[in-house]
Design a protein around this motif. Structure first.
Motif, mmCIF file in Angstrom:
data_model
loop_
_atom_site.group_PDB
_atom_site.id
_atom_site.type_symbol
_atom_site.label_atom_id
_atom_site.label_comp_id
_atom_site.label_asym_id
_atom_site.label_seq_id
_atom_site.Cartn_x
_atom_site.Cartn_y
_atom_site.Cartn_z
ATOM 1 N N LEU A 1 0.023 78.839 81.411
ATOM 2 C CA LEU A 1 -0.622 79.776 82.342
ATOM 3 C C LEU A 1 0.099 81.117 82.371
ATOM 4 N N GLU A 2 1.409 81.094 82.293
ATOM 5 C CA GLU A 2 2.175 82.344 82.251
ATOM 6 C C GLU A 2 1.878 83.129 80.974
ATOM 7 N N THR B 1 -7.657 77.503 81.437
ATOM 8 C CA THR B 1 -7.071 77.947 82.707
ATOM 9 C C THR B 1 -7.720 77.209 83.873
ATOM 10 N N ARG C 1 -3.172 90.224 81.226
ATOM 11 C CA ARG C 1 -2.797 91.311 82.130
ATOM 12 C C ARG C 1 -2.743 92.652 81.390
ATOM 13 N N ASP D 1 -1.442 84.742 81.467
ATOM 14 C CA ASP D 1 -1.307 85.860 82.395
ATOM 15 C C ASP D 1 -0.712 87.080 81.690
ATOM 16 N N ARG D 2 0.353 86.882 80.935
ATOM 17 C CA ARG D 2 0.986 88.001 80.214
ATOM 18 C C ARG D 2 0.011 88.632 79.229
#
Length: 132
Positions: A81-82, A55, A89, A85-86
């Protein structure tokens, strides 16, 4: 422990810093390959022990990605990156704070120096080659 091939975190951060500093180069195949490798490692294990390394690598190389990377390179980075994040998170976190919440763009120049500290050592780093 992070998967390694002999490239240190210091060496990787120097490579990524070079790309950040020379981001005005357009369609640099070496830069594209470095970004794609970093994105592939993050996408392969977006919640893994070394996700923070990849990241930060993609964050450091973001200026190049906004200039004129090769076709599909920026999208691969964004997708990785998504995915991170998912994945992250959803996890509970015991940290009191997170640096990104009070991000100051001027601090980006220090990311290369912070990477080894975040890993907790100056040993070896994740591979810069493609995973798998």
């Amino acid at each position: 422990m992070v998967d390694t091939d002999g490239t240190t975190l210091d060496e990787l951060s120097e490579i990524w810093e070079d790309i950040r500093e020379n981001c005005q180069e357009s369609r640099n195949s070496d830069y594209d390959r470095t970004v794609l490798n970093c994105a592939a490692w993050l996408a392969a294990d977006p919640g893994g022990e070394s996700a923070h390394v990849w990241t930060i690598g993609l964050t450091m190389m973001a200026p190049y990605l906004t200039w004129l990377p090769g076709e599909g390179v920026a999208q691969q980075a964004v997708s990785a990156l998504e995915a991170a994040d998912r994945t992250l998170r959803e996890r509970p976190c015991a940290h009191d704070s997170h640096p990104y919440r009070s991000h100051d763009e001027e601090g980006d120049e220090y990311l290369a120096e912070l990477l080894p500290a975040l890993d907790g050592s100056r040993r070896r780093s994740p591979r810069s080659a493609s995973p798998g």
